[in-house]
Design an enzyme around this catalytic site. Structure first.
Site, PDB file in Angstrom:
ATOM      1  N   ASN B  81      29.008  19.082 -51.748  1.00  0.00           N
ATOM      2  CA  ASN B  81      28.406  20.102 -50.633  1.00  0.00           C
ATOM      3  C   ASN B  81      27.403  19.800 -50.544  1.00  0.00           C
ATOM      4  OD1 ASN B  81      27.586  21.844 -49.351  1.00  0.00           O
ATOM      5  ND2 ASN B  81      29.770  23.295 -49.973  1.00  0.00           N
ATOM      6  N   ASN B 157      38.705  28.081 -45.977  1.00  0.00           N
ATOM      7  CA  ASN B 157      38.265  28.790 -45.102  1.00  0.00           C
ATOM      8  C   ASN B 157      39.291  28.728 -43.476  1.00  0.00           C
ATOM      9  OD1 ASN B 157      37.339  31.219 -46.645  1.00  0.00           O
ATOM     10  ND2 ASN B 157      35.391  30.050 -46.583  1.00  0.00           N
ATOM     11  N   HIS B 170      39.933  21.283 -43.168  1.00  0.00           N
ATOM     12  CA  HIS B 170      38.891  21.079 -44.464  1.00  0.00           C
ATOM     13  C   HIS B 170      39.289  22.459 -45.801  1.00  0.00           C
ATOM     14  CE1 HIS B 170      35.883  22.602 -42.981  1.00  0.00           C
ATOM     15  NE2 HIS B 170      35.783  23.274 -44.157  1.00  0.00           N
ATOM     16  N   GLN B 172      37.422  23.784 -49.146  1.00  0.00           N
ATOM     17  CA  GLN B 172      36.396  23.173 -50.854  1.00  0.00           C
ATOM     18  C   GLN B 172      36.794  23.985 -51.776  1.00  0.00           C
ATOM     19  OE1 GLN B 172      32.437  25.234 -49.517  1.00  0.00           O
ATOM     20  NE2 GLN B 172      33.613  26.193 -47.880  1.00  0.00           N
ATOM     21  N   HIS B 303      49.783  30.109 -59.241  1.00  0.00           N
ATOM     22  CA  HIS B 303      50.279  30.252 -57.274  1.00  0.00           C
ATOM     23  C   HIS B 303      49.311  30.204 -56.949  1.00  0.00           C
ATOM     24  CE1 HIS B 303      48.716  33.653 -59.748  1.00  0.00           C
ATOM     25  NE2 HIS B 303      47.925  34.253 -58.945  1.00  0.00           N
ATOM     26  N   LYS B 318      43.178  42.733 -38.675  1.00  0.00           N
ATOM     27  CA  LYS B 318      42.617  43.620 -39.905  1.00  0.00           C
ATOM     28  C   LYS B 318      41.107  43.917 -40.796  1.00  0.00           C
ATOM     29  CE  LYS B 318      43.345  46.981 -43.307  1.00  0.00           C
ATOM     30  NZ  LYS B 318      43.428  48.588 -42.464  1.00  0.00           N
ATOM     31  N   MET B 320      39.238  44.915 -42.647  1.00  0.00           N
ATOM     32  CA  MET B 320      38.911  45.133 -44.230  1.00  0.00           C
ATOM     33  C   MET B 320      37.439  45.827 -44.277  1.00  0.00           C
ATOM     34  SD  MET B 320      41.438  45.238 -46.251  1.00  0.00           S
ATOM     35  CE  MET B 320      43.037  44.318 -46.675  1.00  0.00           C
ATOM     36  N   VAL B 321      36.988  47.291 -44.094  1.00  0.00           N
ATOM     37  CA  VAL B 321      35.889  47.343 -44.080  1.00  0.00           C
ATOM     38  C   VAL B 321      35.355  48.683 -44.591  1.00  0.00           C
ATOM     39  CG1 VAL B 321      35.066  45.926 -41.665  1.00  0.00           C
ATOM     40  CG2 VAL B 321      36.323  48.164 -41.834  1.00  0.00           C
ATOM     41  N   GLU B 324      38.209  50.850 -47.010  1.00  0.00           N
ATOM     42  CA  GLU B 324      38.378  49.077 -47.896  1.00  0.00           C
ATOM     43  C   GLU B 324      36.937  48.781 -48.640  1.00  0.00           C
ATOM     44  OE1 GLU B 324      39.233  49.225 -44.684  1.00  0.00           O
ATOM     45  OE2 GLU B 324      41.531  49.125 -44.612  1.00  0.00           O
TER      46      GLU B 324
HETATM   47  O1  LIG Z   1      30.586  26.966 -47.276  1.00  0.00           O
HETATM   48  P1  LIG Z   1      30.221  28.003 -46.357  1.00  0.00           P
HETATM   49  O2  LIG Z   1      31.976  27.206 -45.308  1.00  0.00           O
HETATM   50  O3  LIG Z   1      29.027  26.941 -45.027  1.00  0.00           O
HETATM   51  O4  LIG Z   1      30.411  28.972 -46.123  1.00  0.00           O
HETATM   52  C1  LIG Z   1      31.535  30.026 -46.186  1.00  0.00           C
HETATM   53  O5  LIG Z   1      32.050  30.247 -47.715  1.00  0.00           O
HETATM   54  C2  LIG Z   1      31.204  30.710 -48.213  1.00  0.00           C
HETATM   55  C3  LIG Z   1      32.199  30.436 -49.998  1.00  0.00           C
HETATM   56  O6  LIG Z   1      33.752  31.353 -49.701  1.00  0.00           O
HETATM   57  C4  LIG Z   1      30.842  31.980 -48.154  1.00  0.00           C
HETATM   58  O7  LIG Z   1      30.159  32.351 -49.418  1.00  0.00           O
HETATM   59  C5  LIG Z   1      29.937  32.055 -47.095  1.00  0.00           C
HETATM   60  O8  LIG Z   1      29.589  32.996 -46.633  1.00  0.00           O
HETATM   61  C6  LIG Z   1      30.643  31.065 -45.389  1.00  0.00           C
HETATM   62  O9  LIG Z   1      30.642  31.468 -45.040  1.00  0.00           O
HETATM   63  O1  LIG Z   2      39.916  53.955 -38.677  1.00  0.00           O
HETATM   64  P1  LIG Z   2      39.630  52.911 -37.875  1.00  0.00           P
HETATM   65  O2  LIG Z   2      38.055  52.665 -36.965  1.00  0.00           O
HETATM   66  O3  LIG Z   2      40.570  52.390 -36.730  1.00  0.00           O
HETATM   67  O4  LIG Z   2      39.946  51.736 -38.479  1.00  0.00           O
HETATM   68  C1  LIG Z   2      38.458  50.867 -39.097  1.00  0.00           C
HETATM   69  O5  LIG Z   2      38.347  51.590 -40.347  1.00  0.00           O
HETATM   70  C2  LIG Z   2      39.682  51.692 -41.283  1.00  0.00           C
HETATM   71  C3  LIG Z   2      38.674  52.164 -43.180  1.00  0.00           C
HETATM   72  O6  LIG Z   2      38.268  51.499 -43.085  1.00  0.00           O
HETATM   73  C4  LIG Z   2      40.139  50.090 -41.722  1.00  0.00           C
HETATM   74  O7  LIG Z   2      41.713  50.717 -42.572  1.00  0.00           O
HETATM   75  C5  LIG Z   2      41.058  49.778 -40.722  1.00  0.00           C
HETATM   76  O8  LIG Z   2      41.411  48.196 -40.935  1.00  0.00           O
HETATM   77  C6  LIG Z   2      39.519  48.967 -39.245  1.00  0.00           C
HETATM   78  O9  LIG Z   2      39.581  49.068 -38.137  1.00  0.00           O
END
Ligand SMILES: O=P(O)(O)O[C@H]1O[C@H](CO)[C@@H](O)[C@H](O)[C@H]1O
Ligand SMILES: O=P(O)(O)O[C@H]1O[C@H](CO)[C@@H](O)[C@H](O)[C@H]1O
Lengths: 352, 352
Positions: B81, B157, B170, B172, B303, B318, B320-321, B324
């Site tokens: 890299n 990714n 690709h 990493q 695995h 989805k 995850m905010v 989550e």
């Molecule tokens: O290495 P990249 O493809 O530039 O970067 C991506 O993968 C990395 C590893 O998961 C993350 O830390 C970076 O935030 C993401 O943008």
């Molecule tokens: O409740 P909302 O705004 O529809 O949904 C958002 O917040 C939730 C709680 O963090 C998450 O589970 C959902 O994936 C996100 O889209």
């Protein structure tokens, strides 16, 4: 009561590899997922495009799906989420069919809280007295929902990158019969520290930050805002009261007011950093509630966590993906460099 | 050697609240972040727009930033890299200035691996013999990097929503002197189970899945693909060899071939689900390497984990905010319903 059906009723499941729980809101599977309820652009907002709902369903007087009408509210407004991830009733899962398939009961309540009637007014641009009203509503909600629920998670998803498609400033409150995974780890670590040192982990840590002054973003009469030494997100911060405070409900009127002031400062700095309405997730962590109100929680210290996703500009965000999801969080910018940038960023909003 | 500077040298830091480590790649702060190195649209790809670099810098013969030229490769191609998050040299952090500011040394190597010369050929569309070559390259990389590193994280990714801006297929490989957080938890839980039951957690779990057959997506001669009982992402899956296998390097030739076959099946199903090139993060978890090659790791079972972000269509993901990130993962669709959809989805690619 209906017999428990894991495809219909909410419950939690245990990840044996990670030692972590997931909330399965299986009851939501029953809600209508017809073409019309699905937004056309990338978003998780299920209500915008629903027939019968006003386009901004969070506005005062707006009609929500199912025919409910918002109050003609003047400051904050709280209502039960029309598609709750947690219900207060329903059958509990029976003992697992196999010891490796671990489930547990989950009950709760989900609410939505609008911050202000104006759909364009983010917390960063609200006046301190209006932010104070928001804090007071948080206190009221915690008081109310904390009576029966072990955990009351107040959180805000702000901005499209954070999955929030309705820009009308609002937060959510998900109260649950159980302490979710992350606060439960935090509880455990704070308790262990307290046992060993007879003092609060976060207050001792705060003292270190106040001594070294490398990661202090803002300090006022009652609060400190820092970039934690262990921050994962580029501009992650933490708000901590200076005094030992267990829960939002324990804040004095002065602490609430200066809380509103420090939130205003932090959020203006965030917006000013890249001249954009800064996207983030934030939430409050304090001592658990419900049955825990009767137990000794003195190891806890209230704090708010801010996780903003931007990295280098209004359009370049940090992706927590492959390595982060499979191995461990990674950051380039050091917490000290992030703190320095936030310190140097003015606290008067760039649009004012 | 230079004196350690936490703003310049890589290290890890410990989150006292969550009991979790973060990798701070502080050395990357020194690389030039001028206007030109920043892409204009939302992406983390730092090379696309660099002067001197070919537009697809992963193509055979392409010029990468810094003047390095890719081989004119015919199948897989691996290179270091150009902006590694982990270096194999550099000073280690001294003992912490305060016991609450916990750091640890971090050394390692980051590589990029192209799957195929054709920039439009995802694994899902590659032929089984070409997927087999990818698996064999993974084995080779693990063998090589596993000599000195405690953990070799192979991850992909895939797709823009996963922060990947170069569509050239690709993955990493980030190899590190330490076992990162998530595999380390998995290691602990597998070890504890092994101690108690004298059998492998994942193999016992697999037997349960093969008995109940509610979450089986695909089964072939040597592999099983399931939606884990505790899956967080809507269409999360896990690939497990049927036999007790510690690491990728322990797979027999037959197991590698049928591994390629089951990957092809899974990825075709993924693409077919919403008629789109399905975005996901995936990675391999197996017994640790380096010094651990000499220790008893029989509690481990190899695995692969697939975490796709789509929820209901090619454009609805989805997020995850808030809840989550601050409390606990949440899902609506049950793992059983997800498995059923994947079972019913054909395994011949919709574009074939
Ligand atoms: O290495 P990249 O493809 O530039 O970067 C991506 O993968 C990395 C590893 O998961 C993350 O830390 C970076 O935030 C993401 O943008
Ligand atoms: O409740 P909302 O705004 O529809 O949904 C958002 O917040 C939730 C709680 O963090 C998450 O589970 C959902 O994936 C996100 O889209």
């Amino acid at each position: 009561m209906a017999e428990f059906d894991s495809n219909k009723h909410q419950h939690t499941r245990y990840n044996l590899l990670q030692g972590q729980w997931v909330l399965v809101s299986a009851q939501r599977i029953n809600r209508p997922w017809t073409g019309q309820t699905e937004p056309t652009k990338e978003s998780n907002n299920k209500q915008d495009s629903l027939p019968g709902a006003t386009s901004n369903y969070l506005a005062p007087g707006a009609l929500r799906v199912g025919g409910k009408k918002n109050d003609d509210y003047k400051n904050t407004f709280v209502f039960e989420n029309d598609f709750p991830a947690l219900l207060s009733t329903g059958p509990d899962p029976p003992p697992p069919v196999h010891p490796l398939l671990v489930t547990a009961p989950a009950k709760g309540t989900c609410r939505v809280m609008c911050f202000h009637p104006r759909g364009d007014l983010t917390l960063a641009r609200m006046d301190v007295p209006d932010i104070l009203i928001v804090i007071e509503e948080w206190v009221r909600q915690l008081h109310e929902l904390g009576k029966d629920n072990a955990w009351v998670q107040i959180f805000e998803n702000k901005g499209e990158p954070m999955g929030c498609s309705n820009p009308h400033p609002h937060c959510q409150i998900w109260a649950s019969s159980f302490i979710p995974d992350l606060p439960s780890r935090s509880d455990k670590n704070q308790r262990e520290y307290f046992k060993q040192h007879d003092s609060q982990l976060l207050l001792d840590y705060l003292a270190v930050e106040l001594e070294y002054r490398e990661r202090l973003v803002a300090v006022n009469a009652h609060w400190v805002c820092i970039v934690p030494f262990w921050a994962c997100w580029p501009y992650e911060t933490m708000l901590i009261p200076k005094r030992h405070v267990l829960r939002l409900t324990d804040l004095t009127p002065d602490e609430r007011l200066s809380g509103a002031e420090i939130i205003k400062i932090l959020l203006c700095k965030y917006d000013n950093l890249f001249h954009t309405s800064f996207p983030y997730c934030m939430g409050w962590h304090g001592a658990p509630t419900g049955p825990y109100l009767e137990t000794d929680c003195s190891h806890w210290q209230l704090h708010a966590l801010y996780y903003p996703c931007l990295l280098r500009s209004a359009s370049i965000k940090k992706h927590m993906v492959g390595y982060e999801m499979l191995a461990q969080p990674q950051r380039d910018l050091t917490p000290e460099a992030a703190a320095l940038r936030l310190i140097e960023t003015p606290s008067i909003h760039y649009l004012d």
